[in-house]
Design an enzyme around this catalytic site. Structure first.
Site, PDB file in Angstrom:
ATOM      1  N   TRP A  80       0.415   4.152   7.726  1.00 25.48           N
ATOM      2  CA  TRP A  80      -0.034   3.552   6.714  1.00 25.48           C
ATOM      3  C   TRP A  80      -0.933   2.291   6.860  1.00 25.48           C
ATOM      4  O   TRP A  80      -0.512   1.469   7.841  1.00 25.48           O
ATOM      5  CB  TRP A  80       1.313   3.006   5.972  1.00 25.48           C
ATOM      6  CG  TRP A  80       0.838   2.097   4.667  1.00 25.48           C
ATOM      7  CD1 TRP A  80       0.630   2.533   3.453  1.00 25.48           C
ATOM      8  CD2 TRP A  80       0.888   0.804   4.779  1.00 25.48           C
ATOM      9  NE1 TRP A  80       0.219   1.642   2.500  1.00 25.48           N
ATOM     10  CE2 TRP A  80       0.615   0.351   3.487  1.00 25.48           C
ATOM     11  CE3 TRP A  80       0.979  -0.361   5.425  1.00 25.48           C
ATOM     12  CZ2 TRP A  80       0.398  -0.915   2.835  1.00 25.48           C
ATOM     13  CZ3 TRP A  80       0.771  -1.570   5.157  1.00 25.48           C
ATOM     14  CH2 TRP A  80       0.570  -2.017   3.578  1.00 25.48           C
ATOM     15  N   ASP A 101      -3.202  -0.422 -12.760  1.00 27.89           N
ATOM     16  CA  ASP A 101      -2.540  -0.028 -11.904  1.00 27.89           C
ATOM     17  C   ASP A 101      -0.908  -0.110 -12.170  1.00 27.89           C
ATOM     18  O   ASP A 101      -0.869   0.112 -13.359  1.00 27.89           O
ATOM     19  CB  ASP A 101      -2.685  -0.652 -10.420  1.00 27.89           C
ATOM     20  CG  ASP A 101      -2.406   0.223  -9.195  1.00 27.89           C
ATOM     21  OD1 ASP A 101      -1.321   0.231  -8.534  1.00 27.89           O
ATOM     22  OD2 ASP A 101      -3.568   1.083  -8.497  1.00 27.89           O
ATOM     23  N   ASP A 102       0.006   0.000 -11.301  1.00 25.37           N
ATOM     24  CA  ASP A 102       1.363  -0.044 -11.491  1.00 25.37           C
ATOM     25  C   ASP A 102       1.802  -0.998 -12.355  1.00 25.37           C
ATOM     26  O   ASP A 102       0.993  -1.898 -12.841  1.00 25.37           O
ATOM     27  CB  ASP A 102       1.983  -0.367 -10.081  1.00 25.37           C
ATOM     28  CG  ASP A 102       3.466   0.268  -9.962  1.00 25.37           C
ATOM     29  OD1 ASP A 102       4.066   0.418 -10.815  1.00 25.37           O
ATOM     30  OD2 ASP A 102       3.996   0.297  -8.817  1.00 25.37           O
ATOM     31  N   ARG A 116      11.255   2.445  -0.733  1.00 21.75           N
ATOM     32  CA  ARG A 116      10.730   1.549  -1.864  1.00 21.75           C
ATOM     33  C   ARG A 116      11.612   1.796  -3.062  1.00 21.75           C
ATOM     34  O   ARG A 116      11.079   1.980  -3.978  1.00 21.75           O
ATOM     35  CB  ARG A 116       9.264   2.019  -1.811  1.00 21.75           C
ATOM     36  CG  ARG A 116       8.390   0.980  -2.683  1.00 21.75           C
ATOM     37  CD  ARG A 116       7.065   1.479  -3.020  1.00 21.75           C
ATOM     38  NE  ARG A 116       6.089   0.396  -3.244  1.00 21.75           N
ATOM     39  CZ  ARG A 116       5.201   0.396  -4.055  1.00 21.75           C
ATOM     40  NH1 ARG A 116       4.980   1.370  -4.802  1.00 21.75           N
ATOM     41  NH2 ARG A 116       4.357  -0.749  -4.331  1.00 21.75           N
ATOM     42  N   LYS A 175      -4.924   7.682 -11.717  1.00 19.79           N
ATOM     43  CA  LYS A 175      -4.702   7.520 -10.333  1.00 19.79           C
ATOM     44  C   LYS A 175      -3.132   7.980 -10.095  1.00 19.79           C
ATOM     45  O   LYS A 175      -2.133   7.540 -10.458  1.00 19.79           O
ATOM     46  CB  LYS A 175      -4.883   6.229 -10.071  1.00 19.79           C
ATOM     47  CG  LYS A 175      -4.165   5.702  -8.377  1.00 19.79           C
ATOM     48  CD  LYS A 175      -4.658   4.350  -7.863  1.00 19.79           C
ATOM     49  CE  LYS A 175      -4.174   3.893  -6.722  1.00 19.79           C
ATOM     50  NZ  LYS A 175      -4.109   2.405  -6.663  1.00 19.79           N
ATOM     51  N   TRP A 176      -3.005   9.254  -9.322  1.00 20.20           N
ATOM     52  CA  TRP A 176      -1.610   9.841  -9.116  1.00 20.20           C
ATOM     53  C   TRP A 176      -1.234   9.481  -7.626  1.00 20.20           C
ATOM     54  O   TRP A 176      -1.720   9.940  -6.551  1.00 20.20           O
ATOM     55  CB  TRP A 176      -1.990  11.484  -9.258  1.00 20.20           C
ATOM     56  CG  TRP A 176      -0.797  12.169  -9.161  1.00 20.20           C
ATOM     57  CD1 TRP A 176       0.209  12.304  -8.355  1.00 20.20           C
ATOM     58  CD2 TRP A 176      -0.368  13.096 -10.353  1.00 20.20           C
ATOM     59  NE1 TRP A 176       1.214  13.355  -8.550  1.00 20.20           N
ATOM     60  CE2 TRP A 176       0.927  13.754  -9.860  1.00 20.20           C
ATOM     61  CE3 TRP A 176      -0.817  13.347 -11.423  1.00 20.20           C
ATOM     62  CZ2 TRP A 176       1.645  14.788 -10.617  1.00 20.20           C
ATOM     63  CZ3 TRP A 176      -0.149  14.340 -12.318  1.00 20.20           C
ATOM     64  CH2 TRP A 176       0.884  14.947 -11.742  1.00 20.20           C
ATOM     65  N   ASP A 177      -0.215   8.858  -7.642  1.00 19.01           N
ATOM     66  CA  ASP A 177       0.595   8.509  -6.439  1.00 19.01           C
ATOM     67  C   ASP A 177       1.775   9.013  -6.050  1.00 19.01           C
ATOM     68  O   ASP A 177       2.262   9.595  -6.697  1.00 19.01           O
ATOM     69  CB  ASP A 177       0.806   6.770  -6.558  1.00 19.01           C
ATOM     70  CG  ASP A 177       0.529   5.774  -5.303  1.00 19.01           C
ATOM     71  OD1 ASP A 177       0.604   6.510  -4.190  1.00 19.01           O
ATOM     72  OD2 ASP A 177       0.067   4.675  -5.214  1.00 19.01           O
ATOM     73  N   CYS A 203      -3.706   9.657  -4.426  1.00 21.49           N
ATOM     74  CA  CYS A 203      -3.374   8.409  -3.659  1.00 21.49           C
ATOM     75  C   CYS A 203      -1.922   8.838  -3.146  1.00 21.49           C
ATOM     76  O   CYS A 203      -0.897   9.403  -3.770  1.00 21.49           O
ATOM     77  CB  CYS A 203      -3.286   7.363  -4.645  1.00 21.49           C
ATOM     78  SG  CYS A 203      -2.488   5.840  -3.635  1.00 21.49           S
ATOM     79  N   ASP A 240      -4.481   1.706   1.661  1.00 19.57           N
ATOM     80  CA  ASP A 240      -4.156   0.678   1.209  1.00 19.57           C
ATOM     81  C   ASP A 240      -4.664  -0.665   1.820  1.00 19.57           C
ATOM     82  O   ASP A 240      -4.939  -1.554   1.562  1.00 19.57           O
ATOM     83  CB  ASP A 240      -2.714   0.506   1.170  1.00 19.57           C
ATOM     84  CG  ASP A 240      -2.098   1.201  -0.120  1.00 19.57           C
ATOM     85  OD1 ASP A 240      -2.870   1.380  -1.099  1.00 19.57           O
ATOM     86  OD2 ASP A 240      -0.810   1.269  -0.119  1.00 19.57           O
TER      87      ASP A 240
END
Ligand code: GLA
Length: 697
Positions: A174, A340-341, A417, A450-452, A498, A520
């Site tokens: 990461w 974003d989130d 997470r 944006k597909w995370d 993503c 990131d």
């Protein structure tokens, strides 16, 4: 072009500069003949006539020469295919026919009478490229018991005999993805893989091999890249007599297991291969051209300059704050504004909300439409972030369906997470995601998603399912099917892949997304190294890069100039991700200038041929793009020492007989001088960077 010679048992596939040859022996053994410069059918026949070299006892004559080595019989190499029923393991093939499809795909069919198994090897080499796309289809054609596929690799690649081989790979973690390393390939096996359910930050599914000290612009390079977004394995084997084979496909250990009932088939992902004699740079440009022509959807279009609010706002977002950012972004010349989130469910931290894809009622009381409308009125497109394959335990979805996540009964459900992975192989989960996402895209004018995917698989269980191992592969098929269906139903929406930055970058996801989030890590200096690795395989047209704040908040606190940050991000698809409400008027004005400049060079950066002029390890690094008469050079100086002038940059891909005008200074340069002696960049001090635009006169 495909030629068939030698009584129809020898085949040559040819692209623009290379050929690939195969030969079927009288005993129905499929041998690899050639992969390299173009050859004729007669050359291939001559090669086939040489037969297999003799070998010592304790070795197999077939090893290192077969196109698709399988388990069983006189073989000791790693098998690409391993099959068993309750009683019998291994396979024994009878050739069942060859077919050419659309002039560029060769299909070779084999059967195993005992298992009732059919195997088709697919090889496709398109006329405008040198990439060979290989994959297999395995079908249970019998009536007997179910077959277990322990392994079904997409391809095995065979390299010609050479003294030494060097392996290039892209490793990482990461915030440090796609880092290039090269090392001598010694005897035995080198295995690169992901056993994590996604492509992974640790390795891009790509290898390159060179035998005679290839450089950036010279020498032979072989490369292979897998089109798969789940667990995978590529094994590079240097065999006892020095021969090298590379075998790869979906799955790692039992994450590749599949069961076939009578009538069922498995089609592997594509494992693509490329030979180039233009060094690592030539190989990269050939990979880029092929992806732009045949992999990336709508690749001829230009990707817009985007703004993303993640680093600016984290989980603490509101409609008013997003509107304020959008106004500043629009004034800067941003073309796509992405929230974003934290816009959905109870997502006020990473502890809740994943799974509930409706706008948070306190933050967006009227839904997303009013914000999307304002963003459109400001002249920008509107985008959002989602992470559909995940749930938080604290979500309405999980409370309603705790059995929808991957888990083993009686075992703890591992969280990373604070999230769990949905079992996308379940049809009810697929239906729910389709309904939620289709509803979301219909509820507001959304142009971009944006597909995370922010955690790896751990507890890959499926209580009640007879053969739960299939989940590994079926998750990826379900993801692909969902993306395909959403794209078909919402054709104007673009998608970004993503996965905690660059955890899901591969040819499979790139065939159904418009760009990827590279890392990131938005530190502009680290990014130069990541971009150097990324562009070994993938083009700048999909490499998203943001300008964020200085000091860098996400990672390392490094100070950098706005100029350095912009020129670093302009090497790919430019984005901005800083807290614009904190930027001074001067910074906003400077940023506007950079965005304007990027739009001018964008056709060349996103669609031109990419030349890595100097690697980032030294003080000065540079990348050049060439498209038609236009060329753009981006150069970065990390730090000047002892008052020395940075070296001149020798350009590439130009016509030595032509003259080139600098569009900013009007200076005219001779092509031969630019190529042989180079160009002064004028860079000095610390964290300096420049954009040089030249046009052929
Ligand atoms: C991942 C992504 C980031 C951001 C966060 C949001 O880490 O890589 O860009 O979207 O998720 O939670």
């Amino acid at each position: 072009m495909i030629e068939s010679v030698g009584k129809g048992r020898t085949w040559v596939l040819s692209g623009t500069a290379s050929s690939y040859g195969l030969h079927l022996t009288d005993g129905d053994e499929l041998l690899h003949l050639h992969w390299g410069p173009r050859i004729s059918g007669a050359d291939a026949e001559a090669l086939a006539a040489q037969g297999l070299p003799p070998c010592w006892p304790f070795e197999s004559q077939l090893d290192g020469h077969e196109e698709y080595p399988v388990e069983g019989g006189p073989r000791f190499v790693r098998p690409a295919l391993s099959v068993r029923t309750d009683m019998v393991r291994g396979t024994q093939w009878t050739f069942a026919g060859a077919e050419v499809i659309d002039g560029d795909e060769l299909r070779l069919r084999f059967t195993d009478a005992l298992h009732g198994l059919g195997l088709t090897l697919h090889h496709r080499m398109r006329g405008d490229a040198d990439v060979i796309e290989r994959w297999v289809t395995v079908t249970h054609e019998g009536e007997g018991p179910d077959l277990e596929l322990l392994r079904a690799d997409a391809a095995t690649w065979t390299l010609p005999q050479r003294g030494h081989w060097r392996l290039s790979q892209l490793h990482g973690r990461w915030a440090a993805e796609s880092l290039l390393v090269r090392s001598e390939l010694t005897y035995g096996e080198k295995v690169l893989s992901s056993r994590r359910g996604h492509t992974g930050h640790q390795h891009l599914p790509w290898v390159a091999l060179d035998a005679e000290g290839a450089t950036e612009e010279h020498g032979e390079v072989y490369g292979c890249a897998l089109a798969w977004s789940g667990s995978w394995r590529i094994a590079v084997q240097r065999l006892p007599d020095g021969l090298v084979q590379i075998t790869g496909g979906a799955g790692y250990d039992d994450s590749g297991l599949l069961r076939l009932a009578p009538g069922q088939s498995y089609t592997s992902p594509v494992f693509a291969g490329l030979w180039s004699d233009g060094g690592f740079g030539g190989a990269s440009r050939a990979w880029h051209a092929w992806q732009l022509a045949h992999v990336i959807p709508d690749a001829a279009s230009e990707r817009p300059v985007l703004y993303n609010s993640w680093e600016a706002t984290g989980f603490d977002i509101s409609e008013e704050q997003q509107r304020a950012l959008a106004r500043r972004a629009a004034a800067m010349g941003i073309e796509l504004f992405v929230v974003d989130d934290a816009w959905f469910g109870q997502r006020t931290s990473d502890r809740a909300g994943l799974g509930d894809w409706t706008p948070n009622a306190e933050r967006f009381p009227q839904g997303l439409k009013p914000l999307a409308d304002e963003v459109h009125a400001l002249g920008m497109q509107f985008g959002i972030w989602v992470e559909p394959e995940m749930v938080n335990a604290d979500s309405d979805l999980y409370r309603a369906h705790p059995d929808w996540v991957q888990h083993h009964p009686g075992r703890a459900r591992t969280e990373f997470r604070n999230q769990l992975v949905l079992n996308l192989a379940r049809e009810d989960v697929q239906a729910c995601l389709w309904e939620q996402l289709d509803g979301l895209l219909s509820s507001a004018p959304i142009d971009y998603v944006k597909w995370d995917f922010n955690r790896c698989f751990t507890d890959v269980g499926w209580p009640g399912e007879e053969y739960p191992q299939k989940l590994w592969v079926e998750h990826v098929h379900a993801l692909y099917a969902l993306l395909d269906r959403l794209r078909a139903a919402h054709p104007t929406v673009a998608f970004e892949s993503c996965s905690g930055g660059g955890g899901r970058i591969d040819l499979g996801i790139l065939s159904r997304t418009d760009q990827v989030w590279t890392s990131d890590n938005t530190d502009p200096l680290d990014r130069l190294g990541i971009q150097q690795g990324f562009t070994q395989l993938h083009p700048a047209r999909v490499m998203a890069a943001w300008v964020t704040d200085s000091p860098n908040v996400q990672l390392n606190g490094r100070f950098s100039t706005l100029r350095f940050r912009f020129v670093s991000a302009m090497a790919g698809v430019l984005g901005v991700g800083g807290d614009l409400t904190e930027w001074s008027e001067g910074e906003l004005t400077e940023a506007r200038g950079w965005a304007e400049l990027y739009k001018k060079i964008r056709p060349v950066v996103q669609h031109g041929g990419l030349y890595r002029l100097r690697a980032p390890e030294g003080g000065l690094s540079a990348v050049q793009y060439v498209r038609g008469d236009e060329t753009v050079v981006l150069a970065w100086l990390q730090a000047q020492h002892y008052g020395e002038l940075p070296p001149r940059l020798r350009l590439r891909g130009l016509d030595p007989a032509a003259a080139y005008e600098c569009l900013d200074t009007g200076a005219v340069h001779r092509g031969s001088v630019l190529l042989h002696h180079g160009l002064h960049t004028g860079l000095k001090g610390d964290m300096d960077a420049t954009v040089i635009r030249l046009r052929r006169r």
